[in-house]
Design an enzyme around this catalytic site. Structure first.
Site, PDB file in Angstrom:
ATOM      1  CE  LYS A  54       2.114 118.798 -87.019  1.00  0.00           C
ATOM      2  NZ  LYS A  54       2.314 119.938 -87.340  1.00  0.00           N
ATOM      3  CD  GLN A  98       1.211 123.394 -87.646  1.00  0.00           C
ATOM      4  OE1 GLN A  98       0.465 122.709 -87.092  1.00  0.00           O
ATOM      5  NE2 GLN A  98       1.422 123.507 -89.794  1.00  0.00           N
ATOM      6  CG  ASP A 121       7.961 121.153 -86.811  1.00  0.00           C
ATOM      7  OD1 ASP A 121       8.211 120.560 -87.416  1.00  0.00           O
ATOM      8  OD2 ASP A 121       7.902 122.499 -87.088  1.00  0.00           O
TER       9      ASP A 121
END
Ligand code: NDP
Length: 296
Positions: A54, A98, A121
């Site tokens: 990422k 995460q 997200d």
């Protein structure tokens, strides 16, 4: 019939290039650089790889990448304090925590502490609600990537029968919402569904997000259907570790009209959509026009 292969790797490269071009314009015309902060708690090896990828792709797109690596024993208070600081930081337009978090940390609490406008997200309860009510939301990256591939292949999805196998908050449910938003007739199947084969055979669009290697076989696919395989499973074949999807590719490709491979299908779309969401969040924060084709 041999299915057309939907090349997610190539499509993701086009999305990343589109993001990079838009980011360059923001920098030149507005002196603005979108920033993505990724928070990793602990040493989960798979998460380390994801976070590294990422970071690299964020920088390659011309955006700023902020990585926060915290030790596994980090307290809830310290994690929430970092999220609060990132919420307040004007250089940060997107925040991603995460998952999975270490067991002593409450992931719902952490996700819902993120400013919904920076929740790239799309897991914050506000964004879930906005998506569910057809309002402008930050949309989870993997389902957004699937939607982009489907729109590219079909054009309009209106009226198509879509079956989503899997009802997780991360993939199955938002995927179903997005397909409904594009006027598909949507069925969600799960571990308690009766006669899964018959349900799947009703699908013009079949999305597999199950987490079980190759469980969707060709006899469950309607001839000519579009099959989107979200699954990522590591299996041992002839003494070697291989990545396979939730779909048995060989038998499904013999029946389907189009299919995503694993690897090289949905997987590369996830990070590409994370970059797209970060750009979108930045544009929305500044009241600037959003990039075309990169949102739901
Ligand atoms: P979850 O484990 O959270 O959810 C799996 C879903 O599949 C559940 O709803 C479960 O039903 C359903 N299921 C399990 N067994 C069966 C069965 N025998 N028949 C029908 N349904 C079943 O997984 P995720 O949604 O997080 O992930 C799904 C897959 O997608 C995984 O392989 C994962 O690795 C992959 N993935 C890939 C990403 C990418 O970037 N390409 C990103 C995220 C995930 P129930 O609710 O009843 O238990």
């Amino acid at each position: 019939m041999t299915a057309r292969v939907i090349d997610g790797k190539a499509f993701a490269a086009r999305v990343r290039a589109q993001v990079a071009a838009h980011v360059a314009r923001l920098r030149d015309e507005h002196g603005l650089v979108p920033g993505l902060a990724v928070v990793l708690v602990g040493e989960d090896p798979a998460s380390q790889v994801y976070v590294r990828n990422k970071g690299t792709q964020t920088t390659e797109a011309g955006m700023q990448s902020f990585e926060h690596r915290l030790p596994a024993q980090t307290s809830e208070a310290d994690l929430l304090a970092l999220i609060a600081a990132l919420n307040a930081d004007p250089a940060v337009h997107g925040i991603l925590v995460q998952l999975p978090l270490p067991k002593h940390l409450d992931s719902d609490l952490a996700i819902n502490a993120i400013d919904p406008a920076k929740d790239v997200d799309g897991f914050h309860i506000s964004n879930v609600g906005l998506l569910g009510t057809g309002q402008k939301a930050m949309v989870p990256c993997t389902p957004l990537g699937c939607l982009m591939l489907l729109r590219d292949h079909h054009g309009s999805l209106a009226g198509l029968n879509a079956v989503v196998v899997g009802r997780s908050n991360i993939v199955g449910k938002p995927m179903a919402q997005l397909l409904l938003g594009d006027s598909c007739t949507v069925t969600i199947a799960h571990s308690r569904t009766k006669d899964l084969g018959a349900v799947c055979r009703g699908a013009d669009i079949l999305v597999a997000a199950v987490g079980r290697a190759e469980m969707i076989t060709g006899d469950m696919v309607r001839p000519g259907a579009t099959v989107i395989d979200v699954g990522i499973n590591r299996v041992e074949r002839n003494g070697k570790l291989r990545l396979v999807g939730d779909v048995d590719y060989a038998s499904a490709a013999a029946v389907a009209g189009a299919i995503t491979p694993v690897p090289g299908g949905v997987g590369p779309m996830t990070i590409a959509c994370l970059l797209a969401n970060t750009l979108t969040a930045c544009c929305r924060a500044k009241g600037l026009p959003e990039p075309d084709g990169l949102t739901a």
